[in-house]
Design a protein around this motif. Structure first.
Motif, mmCIF file in Angstrom:
data_model
loop_
_atom_site.group_PDB
_atom_site.id
_atom_site.type_symbol
_atom_site.label_atom_id
_atom_site.label_comp_id
_atom_site.label_asym_id
_atom_site.label_seq_id
_atom_site.Cartn_x
_atom_site.Cartn_y
_atom_site.Cartn_z
ATOM 1 N N LEU A 1 -15.284 -4.970 26.036
ATOM 2 C CA LEU A 1 -14.132 -4.073 25.948
ATOM 3 C C LEU A 1 -14.123 -3.082 27.109
ATOM 4 O O LEU A 1 -13.062 -2.797 27.693
ATOM 5 C CB LEU A 1 -14.157 -3.319 24.615
ATOM 6 C CG LEU A 1 -13.837 -4.148 23.364
ATOM 7 C CD1 LEU A 1 -14.075 -3.330 22.102
ATOM 8 C CD2 LEU A 1 -12.396 -4.656 23.397
ATOM 9 N N LEU A 2 -15.301 -2.556 27.458
ATOM 10 C CA LEU A 2 -15.392 -1.626 28.583
ATOM 11 C C LEU A 2 -14.982 -2.311 29.897
ATOM 12 O O LEU A 2 -14.324 -1.704 30.745
ATOM 13 C CB LEU A 2 -16.811 -1.070 28.694
ATOM 14 C CG LEU A 2 -17.230 -0.070 27.612
ATOM 15 C CD1 LEU A 2 -18.677 0.357 27.821
ATOM 16 C CD2 LEU A 2 -16.314 1.158 27.608
ATOM 17 N N ARG B 1 0.353 1.406 24.072
ATOM 18 C CA ARG B 1 -1.061 1.699 24.237
ATOM 19 C C ARG B 1 -1.869 0.844 23.259
ATOM 20 O O ARG B 1 -1.441 0.588 22.138
ATOM 21 C CB ARG B 1 -1.305 3.184 23.961
ATOM 22 C CG ARG B 1 -2.706 3.688 24.268
ATOM 23 C CD ARG B 1 -2.723 5.208 24.237
ATOM 24 N NE ARG B 1 -4.056 5.738 24.500
ATOM 25 C CZ ARG B 1 -4.774 6.427 23.620
ATOM 26 N NH1 ARG B 1 -4.301 6.666 22.415
ATOM 27 N NH2 ARG B 1 -5.959 6.891 23.945
ATOM 28 N N LEU C 1 -3.169 -7.222 26.036
ATOM 29 C CA LEU C 1 -3.013 -6.140 27.006
ATOM 30 C C LEU C 1 -1.778 -6.348 27.881
ATOM 31 O O LEU C 1 -1.062 -5.392 28.195
ATOM 32 C CB LEU C 1 -4.269 -6.025 27.864
ATOM 33 C CG LEU C 1 -5.526 -5.542 27.133
ATOM 34 C CD1 LEU C 1 -6.754 -5.645 28.029
ATOM 35 C CD2 LEU C 1 -5.351 -4.120 26.629
ATOM 36 N N LYS D 1 -11.298 -2.561 30.084
ATOM 37 C CA LYS D 1 -10.676 -1.259 30.344
ATOM 38 C C LYS D 1 -10.587 -0.949 31.846
ATOM 39 O O LYS D 1 -9.705 -0.201 32.274
ATOM 40 C CB LYS D 1 -11.468 -0.166 29.624
ATOM 41 C CG LYS D 1 -10.903 1.239 29.787
ATOM 42 C CD LYS D 1 -11.666 2.247 28.968
ATOM 43 C CE LYS D 1 -11.225 3.667 29.302
ATOM 44 N NZ LYS D 1 -9.790 3.869 29.093
ATOM 45 N N GLU D 2 -11.481 -1.512 32.636
ATOM 46 C CA GLU D 2 -11.500 -1.234 34.079
ATOM 47 C C GLU D 2 -10.170 -1.568 34.746
ATOM 48 O O GLU D 2 -9.749 -0.901 35.688
ATOM 49 C CB GLU D 2 -12.628 -2.032 34.742
ATOM 50 C CG GLU D 2 -14.029 -1.582 34.332
ATOM 51 C CD GLU D 2 -15.099 -2.457 34.943
ATOM 52 O OE1 GLU D 2 -14.744 -3.406 35.688
ATOM 53 O OE2 GLU D 2 -16.296 -2.224 34.666
ATOM 54 N N LEU E 1 -5.565 0.837 27.861
ATOM 55 C CA LEU E 1 -6.527 0.479 26.820
ATOM 56 C C LEU E 1 -7.518 1.617 26.629
ATOM 57 O O LEU E 1 -8.168 2.061 27.577
ATOM 58 C CB LEU E 1 -7.281 -0.799 27.200
ATOM 59 C CG LEU E 1 -8.501 -1.160 26.321
ATOM 60 C CD1 LEU E 1 -8.070 -1.462 24.886
ATOM 61 C CD2 LEU E 1 -9.265 -2.344 26.916
ATOM 62 N N ALA E 2 -7.638 2.093 25.397
ATOM 63 C CA ALA E 2 -8.654 3.086 25.042
ATOM 64 C C ALA E 2 -9.736 2.375 24.241
ATOM 65 O O ALA E 2 -9.434 1.613 23.310
ATOM 66 C CB ALA E 2 -8.036 4.207 24.214
ATOM 67 N N VAL E 3 -10.988 2.593 24.606
ATOM 68 C CA VAL E 3 -12.116 1.945 23.923
ATOM 69 C C VAL E 3 -12.964 3.012 23.239
ATOM 70 O O VAL E 3 -13.482 3.914 23.895
ATOM 71 C CB VAL E 3 -12.979 1.137 24.906
ATOM 72 C CG1 VAL E 3 -14.158 0.514 24.172
ATOM 73 C CG2 VAL E 3 -12.138 0.051 25.586
#
Length: 297
Positions: free
Chosen positions: A51-52, A35, A26, A55-56, A61-63
């Motif tokens: 992964l979530l 991305r 990342l 993302k915070e 980052l797209a999950v």
């Protein structure tokens, strides 16, 4: 900052590797304005939750998530369909791929104006059994098409998305995805290039690739060959059958002055293969004509 590139990472039961692999990935992507698209393929561990959480603090980052495990190919297709950039690369979530090789593939596809760049592993120590399986798959594929690369099933492939997206529906949901999309693009005379990469041992967990994966891949390649080049496929199968039948018949006749039913059946099978090749070629031509008409060409 270059916003024309995305990194797609299919993930399945990689909870042990996510905390190690994703932070540097990342940071690497953020520095370049790229991305990252992570796809959890119905993992049974904490992969999706991790992964979530990542993302915070990582808006780039797209999950994405599959409720059930659908296969490597399905996860890769989901990730590639979510890509909005001109180029995208696929890498594994187990820490085997180096970030410097990601940038190397990106430079290669831009410099050569290629449609696909394959990262060919130069230090891939798979063991004798898996190496043999990969060699069989490569030789089988080489009988059907002239291949510009050796490492068909490399997980690191860099795509020009305007070209790659049209092949996704034709590709399987299994591990054979990597081989099939390469063969489809080679068959359509797309520019496929290669660049050497190095891989590291898997950080944690166990690979799901085994004998069944190799057999499924062979079946998918054979199915693709019959779809795209039926005449070539059936004629070669017919030649093999006919030569075996003739050799066996001559051998037995020289020994016992008799003709065996097995040799006759093999020779007849070669004739059947030739007829099937003609029929398949006719159907393939009809399919191509309909496709051209549909596309208005």
């Amino acid at each position: 900052m270059d916003t024309s590139f995305s990194i797609v990472v299919p993930c399945y039961n990689e909870a042990e590797n996510i905390p190690v692999v994703f932070p540097p990935l990342l940071a690497f992507a953020k520095e370049r304005g790229w991305r990252v698209v992570a796809v959890d393929d119905g993992s049974r561990d904490d992969t999706y939750a991790l992964l979530l959480k990542m993302k915070e603090n990582a808006p780039h980052l797209a999950v994405l998530h599959h409720k059930l495990n659908r296969g490597y190919g399905a996860a890769t297709k989901t990730g590639l369909r979510a890509v909005e950039t001109e180029f995208a690369i696929t890498i594994d979530a187990d820490g085997q791929h180096r970030l410097e090789d990601v940038e190397k593939c990106f430079r290669r596809i831009v410099e050569t104006d290629a449609d696909l760049v394959v990262g060919e592993r130069v230090n891939n120590e798979s063991g004798g059994y898996r190496t043999l399986g990969k060699w069989v798959i490569r030789m089988f594929a080489s009988m059907l098409l002239s291949l510009p690369v050796r490492d068909l099933n490399s997980g690191m492939k860099c795509y020009r998305m305007s070209e790659a997206v049209s092949y996704l529906d034709l590709c399987p949901d299994t591990m054979a995805f990597s081989d099939v999309i390469l063969l489809l693009m080679v068959n359509d005379r797309k520019l496929v290039s290669r660049t050497e990469i190095e891989v590291a041992p898997r950080l944690a967990g166990k690979s799901t690739i085994g004998t069944r994966t190799a057999l499924v891949t062979l079946a998918e390649i054979l199915n693709l060959a019959i779809l795209l080049r039926p005449m070539t496929t059936f004629v070669r199968l017919g030649l093999i059958s006919g030569l075996l039948g003739l050799a066996w018949g001559v051998f037995i006749y020289c020994k016992s002055r008799t003709i065996t039913s097995a040799s006759v059946m093999l020779i007849l099978l070669s004739a059947v293969c030739f007829i099937l090749g003609l029929l398949g070629e006719q159907l393939a031509q009809i399919r191509k004509t309909l496709a051209r008409q549909k596309n208005g060409r």
